[in-house]
Design a protein around this motif. Structure first.
Motif, PDB file in Angstrom:
ATOM      1  N   VAL A   1      27.014 -64.751 -31.795  1.00 32.94           N
ATOM      2  CA  VAL A   1      26.562 -63.369 -31.570  1.00 32.94           C
ATOM      3  C   VAL A   1      25.096 -63.178 -31.911  1.00 32.94           C
ATOM      4  CG1 VAL A   1      28.847 -62.383 -31.927  1.00 32.94           C
ATOM      5  CG2 VAL A   1      27.334 -62.729 -33.892  1.00 32.94           C
TER       6      VAL A   1
ATOM      7  N   ASP B   1      21.809 -62.990 -25.614  1.00 28.66           N
ATOM      8  CA  ASP B   1      22.748 -62.434 -24.655  1.00 28.66           C
ATOM      9  C   ASP B   1      23.734 -61.463 -25.288  1.00 28.66           C
ATOM     10  OD1 ASP B   1      23.934 -64.380 -26.144  1.00 28.66           O
ATOM     11  OD2 ASP B   1      25.110 -65.230 -24.494  1.00 28.66           O
ATOM     12  N   LYS B   2      23.855 -61.510 -26.629  1.00 28.13           N
ATOM     13  CA  LYS B   2      24.751 -60.590 -27.335  1.00 28.13           C
ATOM     14  C   LYS B   2      23.962 -59.684 -28.274  1.00 28.13           C
ATOM     15  CE  LYS B   2      28.715 -63.725 -27.160  1.00 28.13           C
ATOM     16  NZ  LYS B   2      28.044 -64.724 -26.307  1.00 28.13           N
TER      17      LYS B   2
ATOM     18  N   ARG C   1      25.353 -56.285 -29.656  1.00 29.81           N
ATOM     19  CA  ARG C   1      26.249 -56.197 -30.809  1.00 29.81           C
ATOM     20  C   ARG C   1      25.473 -55.873 -32.087  1.00 29.81           C
ATOM     21  NH1 ARG C   1      30.828 -60.974 -30.019  1.00 29.81           N
ATOM     22  NH2 ARG C   1      31.325 -60.502 -27.829  1.00 29.81           N
TER      23      ARG C   1
END
Length: 831
Positions: free
Chosen positions: A277, A281-282, A285
């Motif tokens: 995470v 790309d994350k 979050r």
């Protein structure tokens, strides 16, 4: 003495003359209408006025008696005034003595008053001396009582403060501590007293103890590892925060630092570098996590900390700093994995989050200098600006009509801009390289499309069309510029500007210059036979209609690119940091488009010029000495006019949107054609009188056509520009004057030479030699004529350069028009 008496009497009897200023003063004080009182009194005029006729002399005795009576009255008045002034001096001295005595008496009285005032002042001082002593005693007594009260309050407050600190009664301590500190300030000048110094040390010790105790309470409530305590101690800790406001600011900063660190400890664990995470790309979050944490904080601890601490904003700001450091670290480690789409995705999500922070918080905790609030830029006159909201999705067309509508730039109002997204700036080279590649592919696609679709179709109704690829290029430029300015306003903008410059030049050379029609070296054209047959339409210009329209379209496109590039430079300077503005300079690219425009105009001029060359060649090869009569215009003139009527309307209609460049085309053609026509005129030799008259008629016809060149073949007749008309009139008038000199008889030689100098105003022997060749004179005649010409030349002005050719005063426009009218009458008479 006897000799001097007549002179004295003459002086007394002479008229008294006063200065003008004295005379004016006398007239102002004693105004009089009597002629005898005037300064310019004339006895003769006065007597003539008294006795205007001989009959008036009858009462001369009466007039003489009146004058004598007047003289006696004046003498009496003068005598009275003189006697009245005998005692003036004595009266003046007496008045002066009386004034001096009065002044002495006044001075004595003033001195007496001053002495009495000094005695009164001394008496008042003696009376008030005792009153001042009583006032000082009262003031000292009041100060002593106040100080004793403060001392009592201080001693009691210190005892209470120490007791409350031991019992952790922070609510009462907060109010008491502030009062004790305020009272202690009154004793700063008494710190030399041991008891006061001891109380001060006890207060400082109590403050230190409170600080350590509060920190220990927060450490116990929020340990570095473990779970948070429930809301049980929240009231105690809330009061402890109030106490911390009064204590050393370092206590407050330590509490904030430990609380935020403990609050973000979970974030550092969840988004460690080795976690999935943690990658770009994350990145959503991360921001979702802090949003949940801020909501949780408001619910549980929102009332524990004072509002002025801005704890929610501080947590968010610290989260941004930590996130920027963590993202910088992981991007350095995995730099090879960063792609353009991934980078733009992360930047977009980050800037959205920064915008959310700007809506939620004021940015008051950003005073540490990490991120500065943007300053409001001055109002801009850039006509290319527009609201950038949604600029990435909206289609932006840079139209030239927008140049008349200046818009103000959007004022940046996000103090959090760059607080996280700054970490992406070192990696924006990926974005720049991607734009370099995309623009290269875009240029290649433009080239391929142009080859596949061919040149634009002629459209004379709407004027020369701008190539559609031009608008596509600048739309893409605008999109890249807006996108990059949202990412960074520093060095990446400079790098992007360099890319813009590179592909502006490529567009200019590959799309514009690369597609200009090439001129052929073959010199096919008219022949004398075809000219004499006067077959209209038997010749065609070098360039076809499609090629002429293509050149005009490229010229219009280059003009649009030139204007839009200038606006692009202004826009880039507004987007970039002020310190980098000087590094943005698109002058070279604008010069490149100017070169394309100049080359396009030159091609159009060369095409029309080359089309007229065979006709001029045919003119110079005709046997002008064999012309027997003057008729209509010659076939070569008809051919030149035909080519002009074929080319110029097409060029004018295709350059309707850029009239100034059509004017440049006309001027350049005139500057090229007229000297070439005169050179071919010199090649027409020998010329008979009738031949010269025919050439004069042809020259006048060409002159009229050239004057009408800008509007030839047009339904709307416009007046030609003055600059163009001046060039045509000057050049073609010279050609007419040459033919007039050729028509003039060369006998006598002196008259011929003077006539040449007068008409041509050209003292060059080469030109004179050509005139003689055109007349067909023999070499012996030419030699004597040249010697005479050199003798008749006017002397050069002093300080001149002594050049071979001397510029004489040209004939005035009125003289030229008069000569032309005479010439037209002569031609009409012969016809």
């Amino acid at each position: 003495m006897e000799e001097d008496e007549p002179e004295l009497e003459a002086g007394l009897e002479a008229a008294l003359e006063l200065a003008p200023a004295v005379q004016a003063a006398i007239e102002q004080v004693f105004p009089s209408q009597d002629p005898l009182d005037r300064a310019d009194f004339n006895a003769v005029e006065y007597i003539n006025a008294l006795f205007p006729t001989e009959q008036s002399l009858a009462n001369i005795d009466e007039v003489v008696n009146k004058i004598r009576l007047k003289i006696r009255r004046l003498d009496d008045n003068i005598r009275t005034v003189v006697r009245g002034q005998t005692n003036v001096g004595q009266d003046g001295r007496q008045a002066l003595e009386e004034a001096q005595k009065a002044i002495q008496q006044l001075f004595g009285k003033i001195k007496d008053i001053k002495d009495k005032a000094e005695k009164s002042e001394q008496m008042v001082k003696e009376i008030t001396r005792d009153i001042k002593q009583l006032d000082h005693a009262k003031r000292h007594l009041t100060t002593s009582i106040t100080t004793l009260n403060h001392l009592h309050m201080l001693a009691g407050g210190v005892d209470s403060l120490e007791a409350m600190t031991r019992r952790r009664q922070y609510g009462e301590v907060a109010n008491l501590l502030q009062g004790v500190v305020n009272v202690l300030e009154h004793f700063n000048k008494y710190m030399g007293i041991p008891q006061i110094r001891q109380l001060s040390e006890r207060v400082k010790a109590a403050q230190n103890e409170l600080g350590q105790q509060i920190l220990a309470d927060f450490e116990e409530a929020f340990p570095s590892q473990g779970t948070k305590r429930t809301a049980g101690p929240s009231n105690v800790l809330r009061d402890a925060c109030l106490v911390a406001n009064v204590l050393d600011p370092r206590i407050k900063q330590e509490i904030i630092k430990k609380f935020i660190k403990q609050h973000l400890s979970e974030y550092l664990v969840l988004f460690q570098e080795n976690q999935d995470v943690a990658w770009l790309d994350k990145i959503d979050r991360r921001y979702a996590w802090i949003k949940r944490q801020l909501v949780d904080y408001e619910e549980k601890y929102g009332r524990m900390f004072p509002t002025e601490w801005c704890m929610t904003e501080r947590i968010a700001v610290e989260f941004c700093h930590v996130t920027r450091a963590e993202l910088s670290k992981i991007m350095r480690t995995r730099a090879k994995e960063i792609e353009v789409k991934l980078l733009l995705f992360a930047i977009q999500r980050t800037t959205n989050f920064e915008g959310l922070l700007a809506k939620r918080f004021s940015g008051c905790t950003l005073a540490d200098g990490t991120v500065k609030k943007p300053e409001v830029p001055p109002p801009s006159t850039n006509p290319f600006l527009e609201d950038e909201a949604g600029a990435e999705t909206d289609e932006i067309v840079m139209e030239k009509s927008d140049t008349d509508k200046p818009k103000k730039p959007k004022v940046p109002d996000n103090p959090f801009h760059g607080i996280v997204s700054k970490c992406f700036e070192p990696h924006l080279y990926v974005y720049i390289e991607s734009q370099d590649k995309n623009l290269g592919e875009l240029i290649d696609r433009f080239v391929a499309d142009f080859k596949a679709q061919g040149p634009p179709k002629p459209n004379v109704d709407e004027g020369g069309a701008v190539l559609p690829s031009c608008a596509d290029l600048f739309v893409y430029y605008k999109k890249c510029m807006v996108q990059c300015s949202q990412l960074s306003t520093g060095e990446p903008m400079i790098a992007l500007t360099t890319i813009f410059q590179k592909y502006l030049r490529e567009y200019a050379w590959k799309i514009l210059s690369g597609n200009l029609p090439k001129t052929t070296s073959s010199s096919g054209g008219l022949t004398i036979t075809s000219l004499l047959k006067e077959k209209e339409g038997s010749e065609v210009a070098k360039f076809t209609l499609e090629e002429l329209c293509l050149i005009c379209s490229i010229l219009s496109t280059a003009e649009y690119c030139l204007a839009t590039t200038q606006q692009l430079e202004e826009k880039l300077k507004e987007k970039v940091d002020a310190s980098l503005m000087e590094r943005i300079n698109l002058t070279g690219e604008m010069d490149t488009f100017s070169v394309v425009i100049s080359n396009s105009i030159q091609l159009l001029v060369q095409d029309l010029d080359a089309a007229c060359d065979p006709a001029l060649t045919a003119m110079s090869k005709m046997q002008w000495q064999n012309v027997e009569h003057v008729g209509d215009q010659s076939p070569y003139v008809t051919s030149v006019i035909l080519h002009i009527k074929q080319n110029v309307p097409i060029i004018r209609d295709n350059l309707a949107s850029t009239r100034k460049y059509f004017t440049q085309f006309c001027i350049k053609f005139a500057n090229s054609f007229i000297p070439k026509f005169i050179n071919h005129l010199f090649k027409c030799k020998p010329i008979s009188m009738v031949g010269a008259e025919q050439l004069l008629l042809d020259t006048h016809s060409l002159k009229m056509v050239l004057l009408d060149l800008p509007s030839i073949g047009s339904q709307v007749v416009r007046k030609a520009p003055a600059s163009y008309t001046k060039i045509v009139v000057k050049g073609m008038t010279r050609a007419e004057m040459i033919l007039k000199v050729v028509m003039a008889p060369h006998e006598p030689p002196v008259v011929f030479v003077d006539n040449y100098i007068k008409l041509l105003a050209d003292c060059s022997t080469d030109t004179f030699q050509k005139i003689l060749d055109m007349k067909g004179l023999k070499r012996s005649e030419q030699s004597s004529m040249l010697d005479l010409f050199r003798l008749r030349l006017p002397a050069p002005p002093p300080g001149g350069d002594g050049a071979g050719s001397l510029s004489l005063g040209a004939p005035t426009p009125e003289q030229e028009s008069s000569r032309i009218r005479k010439l037209e009458k002569l031609i009409k008479k012969r016809l």
